[in-house]
Design an enzyme around this catalytic site. Structure first.
Site, PDB file in Angstrom:
ATOM      1  N   HIS B 148       0.850  -1.198   0.000  1.00  0.00           N
ATOM      2  CA  HIS B 148       0.000   0.000   0.000  1.00  0.00           C
ATOM      3  C   HIS B 148       0.877   1.237   0.000  1.00  0.00           C
ATOM      4  O   HIS B 148       2.103   1.142   0.066  1.00  0.00           O
ATOM      5  CB  HIS B 148      -0.889   0.003   1.250  1.00  0.00           C
ATOM      6  CG  HIS B 148      -0.108   0.198   2.526  1.00  0.00           C
ATOM      7  ND1 HIS B 148       0.365  -0.849   3.279  1.00  0.00           N
ATOM      8  CD2 HIS B 148       0.323   1.322   3.158  1.00  0.00           C
ATOM      9  CE1 HIS B 148       1.028  -0.376   4.325  1.00  0.00           C
ATOM     10  NE2 HIS B 148       1.032   0.944   4.271  1.00  0.00           N
ATOM     11  N   HIS B 198      -5.780  -1.887   3.920  1.00  0.00           N
ATOM     12  CA  HIS B 198      -5.721  -0.642   3.136  1.00  0.00           C
ATOM     13  C   HIS B 198      -4.822  -0.808   1.927  1.00  0.00           C
ATOM     14  O   HIS B 198      -3.820  -1.521   1.974  1.00  0.00           O
ATOM     15  CB  HIS B 198      -5.321   0.573   3.973  1.00  0.00           C
ATOM     16  CG  HIS B 198      -3.924   0.551   4.540  1.00  0.00           C
ATOM     17  ND1 HIS B 198      -3.349  -0.571   5.093  1.00  0.00           N
ATOM     18  CD2 HIS B 198      -2.995   1.521   4.655  1.00  0.00           C
ATOM     19  CE1 HIS B 198      -2.131  -0.269   5.523  1.00  0.00           C
ATOM     20  NE2 HIS B 198      -1.886   0.991   5.258  1.00  0.00           N
ATOM     21  N   HIS B 212       4.947   7.342   2.314  1.00  0.00           N
ATOM     22  CA  HIS B 212       5.693   6.092   2.175  1.00  0.00           C
ATOM     23  C   HIS B 212       4.952   5.138   1.256  1.00  0.00           C
ATOM     24  O   HIS B 212       3.762   5.292   1.018  1.00  0.00           O
ATOM     25  CB  HIS B 212       5.917   5.420   3.534  1.00  0.00           C
ATOM     26  CG  HIS B 212       4.671   4.923   4.219  1.00  0.00           C
ATOM     27  ND1 HIS B 212       3.977   5.652   5.152  1.00  0.00           N
ATOM     28  CD2 HIS B 212       3.974   3.762   4.098  1.00  0.00           C
ATOM     29  CE1 HIS B 212       2.935   4.961   5.581  1.00  0.00           C
ATOM     30  NE2 HIS B 212       2.900   3.810   4.958  1.00  0.00           N
ATOM     31  N   HIS B 244       1.085  -0.442  14.442  1.00  0.00           N
ATOM     32  CA  HIS B 244       0.131   0.651  14.255  1.00  0.00           C
ATOM     33  C   HIS B 244      -1.144   0.293  15.016  1.00  0.00           C
ATOM     34  O   HIS B 244      -1.662  -0.818  14.863  1.00  0.00           O
ATOM     35  CB  HIS B 244      -0.256   0.804  12.781  1.00  0.00           C
ATOM     36  CG  HIS B 244       0.844   1.232  11.871  1.00  0.00           C
ATOM     37  ND1 HIS B 244       1.604   2.361  12.081  1.00  0.00           N
ATOM     38  CD2 HIS B 244       1.288   0.710  10.699  1.00  0.00           C
ATOM     39  CE1 HIS B 244       2.467   2.493  11.084  1.00  0.00           C
ATOM     40  NE2 HIS B 244       2.305   1.504  10.245  1.00  0.00           N
ATOM     41  N   TYR B 253       9.163   1.648   9.597  1.00  0.00           N
ATOM     42  CA  TYR B 253       9.357   2.714   8.617  1.00  0.00           C
ATOM     43  C   TYR B 253      10.857   2.889   8.431  1.00  0.00           C
ATOM     44  O   TYR B 253      11.601   2.933   9.420  1.00  0.00           O
ATOM     45  CB  TYR B 253       8.802   4.050   9.122  1.00  0.00           C
ATOM     46  CG  TYR B 253       7.307   4.235   9.045  1.00  0.00           C
ATOM     47  CD1 TYR B 253       6.500   3.456   8.228  1.00  0.00           C
ATOM     48  CD2 TYR B 253       6.708   5.249   9.793  1.00  0.00           C
ATOM     49  CE1 TYR B 253       5.126   3.677   8.172  1.00  0.00           C
ATOM     50  CE2 TYR B 253       5.335   5.470   9.740  1.00  0.00           C
ATOM     51  CZ  TYR B 253       4.553   4.684   8.932  1.00  0.00           C
ATOM     52  OH  TYR B 253       3.198   4.903   8.880  1.00  0.00           O
ATOM     53  N   GLU B 263       8.111   1.184   3.935  1.00  0.00           N
ATOM     54  CA  GLU B 263       7.611   0.479   5.118  1.00  0.00           C
ATOM     55  C   GLU B 263       7.586  -1.009   4.801  1.00  0.00           C
ATOM     56  O   GLU B 263       7.371  -1.395   3.643  1.00  0.00           O
ATOM     57  CB  GLU B 263       6.178   0.954   5.445  1.00  0.00           C
ATOM     58  CG  GLU B 263       5.554   0.251   6.656  1.00  0.00           C
ATOM     59  CD  GLU B 263       4.099   0.650   6.915  1.00  0.00           C
ATOM     60  OE1 GLU B 263       3.435   1.176   5.996  1.00  0.00           O
ATOM     61  OE2 GLU B 263       3.621   0.413   8.036  1.00  0.00           O
TER      62      GLU B 263
HETATM   63 FE   LIG Z   1       1.757   2.235   5.787  1.00  0.00          FE
END
Ligand SMILES: [Fe+2]
Ligand code: FES
Lengths: 138, 305
Positions: B148, B198, B212, B244, B253, B263
């Site tokens: 993503h 996502h 990112h 997260h 990251y 990431e």
């Molecule tokens: Fe991300």
């Protein structure tokens, strides 16, 4: 063996040859606002008041604009000093986060200065003339 | 109509040779083409020709490609994009090497999106006939696939509306100033078209910027090993390994040699269209972003390319 002087607080930091300003400051135990450490995010800009530097990689136009390339803006993570330089941080001061590294850097700087002085003396130039232009050579 | 996934990210790098070293030897992507100052890569578990394109000169993102299931989806998305007020242009097959015809538009965030229906199929590195679990000579982290991207935009709500209307995406999580959507200012949104938590996320920030792009990993063990390899290769780690709160994904990251943020992302719960959206309030955003530190490092909001 460039020395970086930080205006107005007066820290002096010794850099290895080919070392960037950012890398040198962190290796000497200091911290300040940085991001990618790879020349992309533009957050590590400082102002260079004296001396010159060369970027060790191509820098994107979106990071350093044409104007910034001649107004003393120094992208510290890519800038390698050509000689001793004086820089000023933007809106902050360096923070000493590792006093042990600071001591090591001080020693390295003293050794480098002694070496430079002895080399200069061997070449017929006195050490005092080199370190202090106001002292007349004897 | 169905957007299946973010198929490719095309990014700029200041030094192609250094970038290649990072993406091929540290991350373990497979180079599939080098032409015209660009290098094309795929992950070992991807079958299409490429998912990452690197172009020398500058930093940041050039464009994204989203892959649809059917050729006819292109027309539908074009129609929806026009309805949304976007200017759409047709792209022909081969404009992007090994990519089909499709459309291209510039989003309100100033990012360029392409939509295509086919890429030349190369096949995964383990094949489809009685495949092994993974290739045994993976290099570095050995990421299997692109996952993503997070982009920055001045107007997050408009971007969410665009992804809903044009791509039929739905939000899975959001950071918003009020739990009532109508009263809220949207600070960030996470969106997808399927069970992947996502495919794209949008955070309030300067237009056209890349925060990112991320590669998939399986779990904590792989994330931990990836961090070890980053240390061996002197990759600047921004934060992590951590989790997260938003998406529940496990993450690191880090930065590529041009300063673009990458990431590695593992986990994340399955998304469904009918699952109520997780909403985060700004006072808890730090926990949402970095679940363990519960503090946003200043780089999260200030560093982009
Ligand atoms: Fe991300
Ligand atoms: S730290 Fe990102 S450009 Fe220097």
């Amino acid at each position: 063996m460039p020395i970086v002087t930080i205006h107005p607080t007066g820290e002096v930091i010794y850099l290895e040859p080919d070392e960037t300003v950012l890398s040198g400051l962190y290796k000497a135990g200091y911290a300040y606002t940085i991001g990618c450490r790879r020349g992309g995010c533009a957050i590590c800009k400082v102002d260079c008041h004296e001396g010159s530097f060369t970027y060790n990689r191509p820098v994107a136009d979106s990071v350093i604009t044409a104007e910034e390339s001649s107004d003393g803006t120094c992208l510290s993570c890519r800038a390698v000093p050509d000689s001793d330089i004086t820089i000023e941080l933007r809106g902050e001061n360096v923070r000493l986060v590792n006093p042990f590294l600071r001591q090591l850097n001080d020693k390295a700087r003293q050794r480098a200065e002694q070496y430079a002085a002895s080399t200069a003396a061997a070449q017929g130039v006195t050490a005092s003339a080199r370190t202090s232009p106001t002292t007349s050579p004897s | 109509m169905a957007v299946m996934r973010m198929g490719y990210v095309h990014a700029r790098v200041t030094d192609l040779a250094e970038a290649k070293h990072h993406y091929a030897n540290t991350l373990g992507l497979y180079e599939t083409l080098a032409t015209d100052g660009k290098i094309f890569f795929k992950g070992w578990d991807e079958w299409d020709h490429h998912s990452v394109v690197l172009e020398e000169g500058g930093v940041g993102v050039v464009k994204y490609g989203f892959k649809v299931e059917y050729e006819s989806d292109i027309d539908l998305i074009e129609k929806r994009a026009r309805e949304f007020g976007l200017t759409v242009e047709r792209m022909s097959a081969g404009e992007n090497p090994e990519v089909s015809d499709g459309i291209r538009f510039t989003a309100p965030s100033e990012h360029i999106f392409e939509v295509y229906h086919a890429q030349t199929v190369i096949g995964t590195e383990v094949g489809t006939h009685n495949p092994e679990a993974f290739p045994r000579h993976l290099v570095g982290v050995g990421v299997p696939a692109l996952d993503h991207s997070l982009i920055l935009a001045e107007d997050v709500r408009t971007m969410e509306n665009m992804f809903k209307h044009v791509f039929d995406f739905f939000p899975t999580e959001r950071v918003q100033t009020d739990l009532e959507d109508d009263d809220a200012h949207y600070i960030a949104t996470w969106m997808t078209s399927n069970n992947q938590i996502h495919q794209i996320a949008v955070l309030e920030g300067p237009q056209g910027k890349l925060h990112h792009f991320a590669f998939k990993l399986q779990d904590w063990t792989e994330i931990g090993r990836a961090a070890d390899i980053m240390t061996m290769d002197d990759v600047p780690i921004d934060i992590g390994p951590t989790r997260h709160g938003i998406t529940r994904g496990q993450t690191i990251y880090f930065f590529d040699p041009s300063g673009n943020r990458n990431e590695v992302f593992a986990g994340g719960y399955p998304a469904y269209r009918d699952r109520p959206i997780n909403k985060w309030t700004p006072d808890q955003i730090a926990k949402g972003i970095f679940y363990h530190a519960r503090e946003i490092n200043e780089r999260f909001t200030t560093v982009s390319t």
